[in-house]
Design a protein around this motif. Structure first.
Motif, PDB file in Angstrom:
ATOM      1  N   UNK A   1       0.942  -1.102  -0.113  1.00 16.43           N
ATOM      2  CA  UNK A   1       0.087   0.010  -0.035  1.00 16.43           C
ATOM      3  C   UNK A   1       0.956   1.124  -0.031  1.00 16.43           C
ATOM      4  N   UNK A   2       0.409   2.269  -0.796  1.00 16.90           N
ATOM      5  CA  UNK A   2       1.332   3.410  -0.833  1.00 16.90           C
ATOM      6  C   UNK A   2       1.188   4.176   0.529  1.00 16.90           C
ATOM      7  N   UNK A   3       2.036   5.192   0.919  1.00 12.45           N
ATOM      8  CA  UNK A   3       2.104   5.801   1.879  1.00 12.45           C
ATOM      9  C   UNK A   3       0.794   6.557   2.202  1.00 12.45           C
ATOM     10  N   UNK A   4       0.405   7.381   1.285  1.00 12.32           N
ATOM     11  CA  UNK A   4      -0.870   8.242   1.141  1.00 12.32           C
ATOM     12  C   UNK A   4      -1.319   8.454  -0.280  1.00 12.32           C
ATOM     13  N   UNK A   5      -2.768   8.622  -0.210  1.00 15.79           N
ATOM     14  CA  UNK A   5      -3.434   8.855  -1.476  1.00 15.79           C
ATOM     15  C   UNK A   5      -3.948  10.279  -1.253  1.00 15.79           C
ATOM     16  N   UNK A   6      -3.204  11.203  -1.302  1.00 16.23           N
ATOM     17  CA  UNK A   6      -3.650  12.549  -1.144  1.00 16.23           C
ATOM     18  C   UNK A   6      -3.135  13.400  -2.639  1.00 16.23           C
ATOM     19  N   UNK A   7      -4.125  13.770  -3.553  1.00 15.03           N
ATOM     20  CA  UNK A   7      -3.780  14.266  -4.819  1.00 15.03           C
ATOM     21  C   UNK A   7      -3.697  15.749  -4.585  1.00 15.03           C
ATOM     22  N   UNK A   8      -4.034  16.240  -3.392  1.00 17.75           N
ATOM     23  CA  UNK A   8      -4.087  17.686  -3.143  1.00 17.75           C
ATOM     24  C   UNK A   8      -2.612  18.343  -3.172  1.00 17.75           C
ATOM     25  N   UNK A   9      -1.721  17.417  -2.798  1.00 16.68           N
ATOM     26  CA  UNK A   9      -0.458  18.097  -2.709  1.00 16.68           C
ATOM     27  C   UNK A   9       0.521  17.191  -3.336  1.00 16.68           C
TER      28      UNK A   9
ATOM     29  N   UNK B   1       3.328  14.734  -4.327  1.00 19.05           N
ATOM     30  CA  UNK B   1       3.562  13.405  -3.889  1.00 19.05           C
ATOM     31  C   UNK B   1       4.588  13.325  -3.184  1.00 19.05           C
ATOM     32  N   UNK B   2       6.067  13.593  -3.532  1.00 19.17           N
ATOM     33  CA  UNK B   2       7.142  13.390  -3.125  1.00 19.17           C
ATOM     34  C   UNK B   2       7.283  11.812  -3.122  1.00 19.17           C
ATOM     35  N   UNK B   3       7.552  11.231  -1.723  1.00 20.75           N
ATOM     36  CA  UNK B   3       7.646   9.945  -2.001  1.00 20.75           C
ATOM     37  C   UNK B   3       6.617   9.315  -0.994  1.00 20.75           C
ATOM     38  N   UNK B   4       5.412  10.134  -0.833  1.00 18.43           N
ATOM     39  CA  UNK B   4       4.309   9.382  -0.279  1.00 18.43           C
ATOM     40  C   UNK B   4       3.534   8.424  -1.252  1.00 18.43           C
ATOM     41  N   UNK B   5       3.853   8.369  -2.334  1.00 21.04           N
ATOM     42  CA  UNK B   5       3.181   7.427  -3.318  1.00 21.04           C
ATOM     43  C   UNK B   5       3.960   6.089  -3.553  1.00 21.04           C
ATOM     44  N   UNK B   6       4.913   6.143  -2.513  1.00 20.45           N
ATOM     45  CA  UNK B   6       5.836   4.580  -2.615  1.00 20.45           C
ATOM     46  C   UNK B   6       5.134   3.681  -1.104  1.00 20.45           C
TER      47      UNK B   6
ATOM     48  N   UNK C   1      -3.708   9.394   4.767  1.00 17.83           N
ATOM     49  CA  UNK C   1      -2.640   8.666   5.204  1.00 17.83           C
ATOM     50  C   UNK C   1      -2.963   7.262   5.347  1.00 17.83           C
ATOM     51  N   UNK C   2      -2.279   6.268   4.698  1.00 13.85           N
ATOM     52  CA  UNK C   2      -2.741   4.792   5.020  1.00 13.85           C
ATOM     53  C   UNK C   2      -2.559   4.244   6.105  1.00 13.85           C
ATOM     54  N   UNK C   3      -1.450   4.621   6.780  1.00  8.03           N
ATOM     55  CA  UNK C   3      -1.206   3.774   7.969  1.00  8.03           C
ATOM     56  C   UNK C   3      -2.195   4.466   9.183  1.00  8.03           C
ATOM     57  N   UNK C   4      -2.817   5.637   9.017  1.00  5.91           N
ATOM     58  CA  UNK C   4      -3.717   6.058   9.925  1.00  5.91           C
ATOM     59  C   UNK C   4      -5.055   5.314   9.725  1.00  5.91           C
ATOM     60  N   UNK C   5      -5.241   4.965   8.376  1.00 10.15           N
ATOM     61  CA  UNK C   5      -6.521   4.378   8.089  1.00 10.15           C
ATOM     62  C   UNK C   5      -6.250   2.878   8.788  1.00 10.15           C
ATOM     63  N   UNK C   6      -5.191   2.277   8.287  1.00  7.78           N
ATOM     64  CA  UNK C   6      -4.992   0.844   8.862  1.00  7.78           C
ATOM     65  C   UNK C   6      -4.726   0.625  10.179  1.00  7.78           C
ATOM     66  N   UNK C   7      -4.090   1.586  10.838  1.00  4.47           N
ATOM     67  CA  UNK C   7      -3.815   1.395  12.239  1.00  4.47           C
ATOM     68  C   UNK C   7      -5.054   1.559  12.996  1.00  4.47           C
ATOM     69  N   UNK C   8      -6.189   2.230  12.635  1.00  2.00           N
ATOM     70  CA  UNK C   8      -7.451   2.220  13.066  1.00  2.00           C
ATOM     71  C   UNK C   8      -8.440   0.778  12.790  1.00  2.00           C
TER      72      UNK C   8
END
Length: 571
Positions: free
Chosen positions: A128-136, A138-143, A528-535
């Protein structure tokens, strides 16, 4: 690799990348073929637990059934080591769910968001990529980050989706085997990547992986924690599925040995702890955690214990078994003796004499009592304690770090008495450590002149933001696991309710700012994916506490040191 290669759209927005020496062709057909062959199945479980029904287990783990007695809690912890439930499914409204538990509306939303973050390589989901936020940008958050994927992997395992986790473990393993060069300097063979990214060549219709071993990271620091998380996740996969065929592969055995070779090599150290640079773990920027940070030591201890369960007792593995056993004895004694802080120990340090010499020295690290920060005297409750952030010559970092303390409980680096004391501290200092959004990554924040010196005037790590006292929802799963193991599920339930009041409304941010975690982080990514999966992991673990067995280890009686019990350990 010619310029103009773009990412496959399935894995996020298209983005051109130049050729890199870290682009790897991944050929895993040989491994997959070996996995498809019939192999012996090894299942770790306790017969007495098999004879119990799930309803009996849920009954014995109800809030009323949990006591504050350390001995009873230790008994529960030992049982959890043997629990596995490969046939169980999450009780939530997901495509794989079959049960009828009532669930919060956020659960279905979280699963949908987690599905959107899936990364595919040659038609197979690999992370899973780190975050799926297309408003900013990506930097390395798509890795796919190794540490970030762990809660995603646990959620998927709990939902019966084992194949994704197996694919991830194999991909990172093959990336580990490639030569790693940073500015003409070769990294150790055992280094695992911090992250990887899928690249797509539309001309050849061909996909490859590009890995980051630290050469692209902020600060150019290799991730020490990635190898530990990989071993921990391999054990979680093996524990949950009851199938040791993946861990038994020669490639996986070699991968573990390479990681261990880096950590267990002999050198000039007089301590069994692992010496690290700043930025080598979840706190991946300069934050004064260089030396022997608690996060790395707890993960190191956990990875060693997991490796001890996974390594084969063959010619190649038996030498490592002896090395691990010896290191665990020394590491547990060192951490429990010198990193532990409670009211009694704080008072002892306050009265330390300095410039002591010989083996009879009490102040073994020559810590100056005047270096004790003022805040720690008010922070330390009469009942409770914690593992401090760092110990080295003339240095004690008294900050409280969440991940290190929770992992100390889960790995049984903390004794049952210390585990209870850590939870007592969290309850006593709820406003400081939990506030309005779980959970502080560390406490307290550093500011003013100290912030300038320690962080190098880092504008992202200003006081009560990001790594400097920010609140990270991903830590909810670690808190929940620690709560269940210590018999305090009501603490986790209270924290989850706080998260549910805001996380979805705030579109699942990476972190929160402020003393109480009241504000969405100034540079926090959304979704942020780990905020989602952590929940999700926290929710599913409370629903079925037997899931704790994937990420928790019972106490090893042989590593228990002869320590004097402090007042805060009396239950």
């Amino acid at each position: 690799m010619p310029p103009g290669i773009t990412d496959v759209s399935q894995n996020g927005t298209k983005k051109s990348l130049e050729a890199s020496g870290s682009i790897f062709e991944i050929e895993e057909l040989d491994i997959l073929r070996s996995l498809n062959q019939p192999r012996p199945v090894h299942i770790e479980r306790n017969r007495s637990f098999d004879e119990r029904s799930i309803s009996e287990l849920s009954s014995c783990l109800s809030p009323r059934a949990f006591g504050r007695n350390a001995d009873n809690n230790a008994h529960i912890m030992d049982h959890f080591e043997y629990v596995y439930s490969p046939s169980r499914r999450s009780g939530y409204n997901t495509p794989r769910s079959n049960s009828h538990f009532e669930s919060h509306p956020m659960v279905a939303e979280a699963w949908e968001a987690l599905r959107r973050s899936l990364v595919y390589f040659r038609g197979q989901p690999v992370g899973t990529m780190a975050a799926v936020d297309h408003s900013v940008e990506e930097l390395n958050y798509d890795q796919v980050f190794v540490r970030d994927f762990v809660p995603s992997a646990l959620a998927l395992l709990m939902n019966g989706e084992d194949e994704i986790v197996k694919n991830f473990l194999l991909k990172t393993l093959r990336l580990q085997s490639r030569e790693k060069m940073i500015d003409r300097f070769k990294l150790g063979d055992g280094v695992m990547p911090a992250s990887f990214k899928v690249l797509h060549d539309p001309v050849r219709n061909h996909e490859t992986l590009i890995a980051d071993f630290g050469e692209s990271a902020i600060g150019r620091v290799a991730p020490v924690d990635s190898g530990f998380w990989w071993i921990i996740l391999l054990r979680a996969y093996t524990k949950h599925t009851g199938d040791s065929s993946l861990a038994d592969l020669p490639e996986c055995q070699k991968g573990m040995r390479l990681i261990l070779s880096l950590c267990l090599s002999e050198g000039f150290d007089t301590f069994p702890t692992l010496l690290c640079a700043d930025g080598c773990c979840m706190i991946d920027r300069r934050m004064g955690v260089y030396g022997y940070p608690i996060e790395i030591q707890s993960l190191f201890f956990m990875a060693l214990r997991c490796a001890l369960l996974l390594l084969k007792q063959d010619d190649a593995g038996k030498d490592f078994v002896d090395l691990i056993t010896n290191r665990l004895h020394a590491l547990s004694y060192h951490m429990r003796s010198y990193f532990w802080l409670d009211l009694k120990q704080l008072n002892d340090i306050y009265r330390y004499k300095t410039e002591e010499y010989s083996h009879t020295a009490v102040n073994k690290f020559n810590v100056m009592p005047d270096s004790l920060p003022d805040w720690v005297f008010d922070f330390m409750p009469s009942r409770g304690g914690y593992f401090i952030g760092n110990v080295s010559p003339a240095k004690m970092d008294f900050r409280w770090f969440c991940l290190g303390n929770c992992m100390a409980i889960l790995s049984s680096l903390a004794t049952p008495e210390q585990s209870v004391a850590i939870m007592d501290l969290i309850e006593s200092r709820w406003e400081e450590l939990v506030g309005e959004m779980p959970l502080k990554i560390c406490y307290p924040a550093i500011e003013s002149h100290e912030w300038q010196i320690v962080t190098g005037c880092d504008p992202k790590n200003t006081r009560w933001s990001y790594h400097n006292g920010g609140s990270w929802p991903v830590l909810l799963w670690l808190l929940t696991a620690a709560c269940i193991k210590t018999g305090r599920p009501q603490i986790a339930r209270r924290a989850i309710e706080l998260a549910e009041s805001r996380l979805s409304k705030d579109t699942w941010p990476e972190y929160y700012d402020g003393k109480l975690g009241r504000y969405v982080g100034k540079q926090a990514r959304k979704f942020q994916t780990w905020s989602i999966s952590g929940y999700l992991v926290a929710k599913m673990m409370l629903e079925d506490p037997s899931h704790l067995g994937m990420i928790s280890l019972g106490e090893d009686k042989q590593t228990k040191p002869l320590l004097k019990r402090s007042a805060s350990w009396t239950v």
